[in-house]
Design a protein around this motif. Sequence first.
Motif, PDB file in Angstrom:
ATOM      1  N   ASN A   5      37.718 167.868 -11.919  1.00 36.12           N
ATOM      2  CA  ASN A   5      38.477 167.922 -10.671  1.00 36.12           C
ATOM      3  C   ASN A   5      38.037 166.779  -9.775  1.00 36.12           C
ATOM      4  O   ASN A   5      36.921 166.786  -9.239  1.00 36.12           O
ATOM      5  CB  ASN A   5      38.249 169.263  -9.977  1.00 36.12           C
ATOM      6  N   ASP A  55      42.358 165.775  -4.501  1.00 39.47           N
ATOM      7  CA  ASP A  55      43.779 165.474  -4.304  1.00 39.47           C
ATOM      8  C   ASP A  55      43.940 164.269  -3.391  1.00 39.47           C
ATOM      9  O   ASP A  55      43.113 164.013  -2.503  1.00 39.47           O
ATOM     10  CB  ASP A  55      44.502 166.680  -3.680  1.00 39.47           C
ATOM     11  N   SER A  56      45.018 163.543  -3.610  1.00 42.54           N
ATOM     12  CA  SER A  56      45.329 162.395  -2.768  1.00 42.54           C
ATOM     13  C   SER A  56      45.665 162.852  -1.357  1.00 42.54           C
ATOM     14  O   SER A  56      46.394 163.827  -1.163  1.00 42.54           O
ATOM     15  CB  SER A  56      46.511 161.615  -3.354  1.00 42.54           C
ATOM     16  N   SER A  66      49.731 161.456  -1.037  1.00 42.71           N
ATOM     17  CA  SER A  66      50.785 162.090  -1.829  1.00 42.71           C
ATOM     18  C   SER A  66      50.533 163.557  -2.114  1.00 42.71           C
ATOM     19  O   SER A  66      51.466 164.284  -2.465  1.00 42.71           O
ATOM     20  CB  SER A  66      50.943 161.337  -3.159  1.00 42.71           C
ATOM     21  N   GLY A  67      49.283 164.000  -1.993  1.00 44.79           N
ATOM     22  CA  GLY A  67      48.950 165.378  -2.324  1.00 44.79           C
ATOM     23  C   GLY A  67      48.804 165.635  -3.810  1.00 44.79           C
ATOM     24  O   GLY A  67      48.493 166.763  -4.206  1.00 44.79           O
ATOM     25  N   LEU A  68      49.019 164.613  -4.638  1.00 45.49           N
ATOM     26  CA  LEU A  68      48.884 164.774  -6.082  1.00 45.49           C
ATOM     27  C   LEU A  68      47.415 164.786  -6.482  1.00 45.49           C
ATOM     28  O   LEU A  68      46.570 164.170  -5.815  1.00 45.49           O
ATOM     29  CB  LEU A  68      49.592 163.630  -6.803  1.00 45.49           C
ATOM     30  N   PRO A  69      47.068 165.463  -7.562  1.00 50.37           N
ATOM     31  CA  PRO A  69      45.688 165.396  -8.048  1.00 50.37           C
ATOM     32  C   PRO A  69      45.302 163.961  -8.394  1.00 50.37           C
ATOM     33  O   PRO A  69      46.089 163.215  -8.996  1.00 50.37           O
ATOM     34  CB  PRO A  69      45.702 166.290  -9.290  1.00 50.37           C
ATOM     35  N   ASP A  99      45.661 163.004 -11.992  1.00 51.18           N
ATOM     36  CA  ASP A  99      47.009 162.656 -12.434  1.00 51.18           C
ATOM     37  C   ASP A  99      47.362 161.216 -12.057  1.00 51.18           C
ATOM     38  O   ASP A  99      48.010 160.494 -12.837  1.00 51.18           O
ATOM     39  CB  ASP A  99      48.031 163.611 -11.809  1.00 51.18           C
ATOM     40  N   VAL A 100      46.945 160.800 -10.850  1.00 51.47           N
ATOM     41  CA  VAL A 100      47.202 159.420 -10.418  1.00 51.47           C
ATOM     42  C   VAL A 100      46.518 158.444 -11.358  1.00 51.47           C
ATOM     43  O   VAL A 100      47.108 157.450 -11.803  1.00 51.47           O
ATOM     44  CB  VAL A 100      46.711 159.214  -8.970  1.00 51.47           C
ATOM     45  N   ASP A 144      48.166 158.314 -14.828  1.00 51.15           N
ATOM     46  CA  ASP A 144      49.413 157.548 -14.863  1.00 51.15           C
ATOM     47  C   ASP A 144      49.160 156.040 -14.856  1.00 51.15           C
ATOM     48  O   ASP A 144      49.939 155.271 -15.429  1.00 51.15           O
ATOM     49  CB  ASP A 144      50.279 157.919 -13.651  1.00 51.15           C
ATOM     50  N   ASP A 170      43.315 156.305   1.613  1.00 54.60           N
ATOM     51  CA  ASP A 170      43.348 157.453   0.705  1.00 54.60           C
ATOM     52  C   ASP A 170      42.039 157.485  -0.087  1.00 54.60           C
ATOM     53  O   ASP A 170      41.966 157.108  -1.256  1.00 54.60           O
ATOM     54  CB  ASP A 170      44.556 157.324  -0.238  1.00 54.60           C
TER      55      ASP A 170
END
Length: 317
Positions: free
Chosen positions: A81, A84-85, A88-91, A94-95, A98, A279
Amino acid sequence: MADGAWRRFALRRTGRLLVSLWVLVTASFLMIHLVPGDPVRAALGMTASADLVAARRQSLGLNDPLWLQYWHYLRDLFTGNLGDSMVSGLPVADVIGDRLPATASLAGLAFLAAVALAVPTGVGMAILTRGGRRRWAETTYVSGSVVLATVPDFLLGVGLVAVFGVQLAWAPVAGRGGTATYVLPVLSLALGLAAVLGRIVRVEMVSVLDADYIRTARAKRLKARTIYLRHALPNALTATITVAGLMLGALVAGTVLVENVFAWPGLGYAIVQSILSKDYPVVQGIVLVYGIGVLLINLVVDVALALLDPRSTIRES
């Protein structure tokens, strides 16, 4: 004796790796606390309400004691873990997931291209200039490679864009798509590295070509190709592998600026955008990925050198 030497080698390298990882993780944790002012306020902007800032600080655990935040940070890392960003609120995982393939493919291709350019040119120049012959060729090659190696990757990228992208329109100048989009960013990263490696290959190859066993091979009337490729080249690559491994780590970090020159959708582009938008969780995660990548590359180089030359590497004090 050999098993004991390998065991000590493994323990030393493992210990160094663990200490380096701890320093890296601690530095990434302290990053958000060393930022002047309130990082949450900086990320949300001056117009954000006090209640929103307080709620975000609470959700990030920034109101807890520092030692408790550090413990939670370590625990989350071991569970995968990364937070989170803030934007964007994305984990963050995941960023990174990608963006990582774009950076890995760019750095990997640049390294392969650098080696593919450096080894043949270095070997060729060593053969041409061995024994003090063709001084003009040696001077031209060394001078040109020194100049090329001193040009920063991103500045070289700007020049390639101006010439081959804008004036000649031979290759795309931004984005990641087909094969053509890789040409300019790969060359930006590879040319300087190839210049340095080529000089090292030439110097090592010249030294090896004067060795006694090479003279013996010539006396046996072996083919020149056999002498150069089978006998000389493998013995000339030890120093090259060392420098190449170290420069591969620098190459991975060097993708940051080059990706921004070519708007390459990788980790380097993402970290600059995250710094600009404050961020910090994304910045922390990407710094960890870059740092771990460099540490693993150095470990692989150490193991490769130990396999190629165990006397000088495994038995070091």
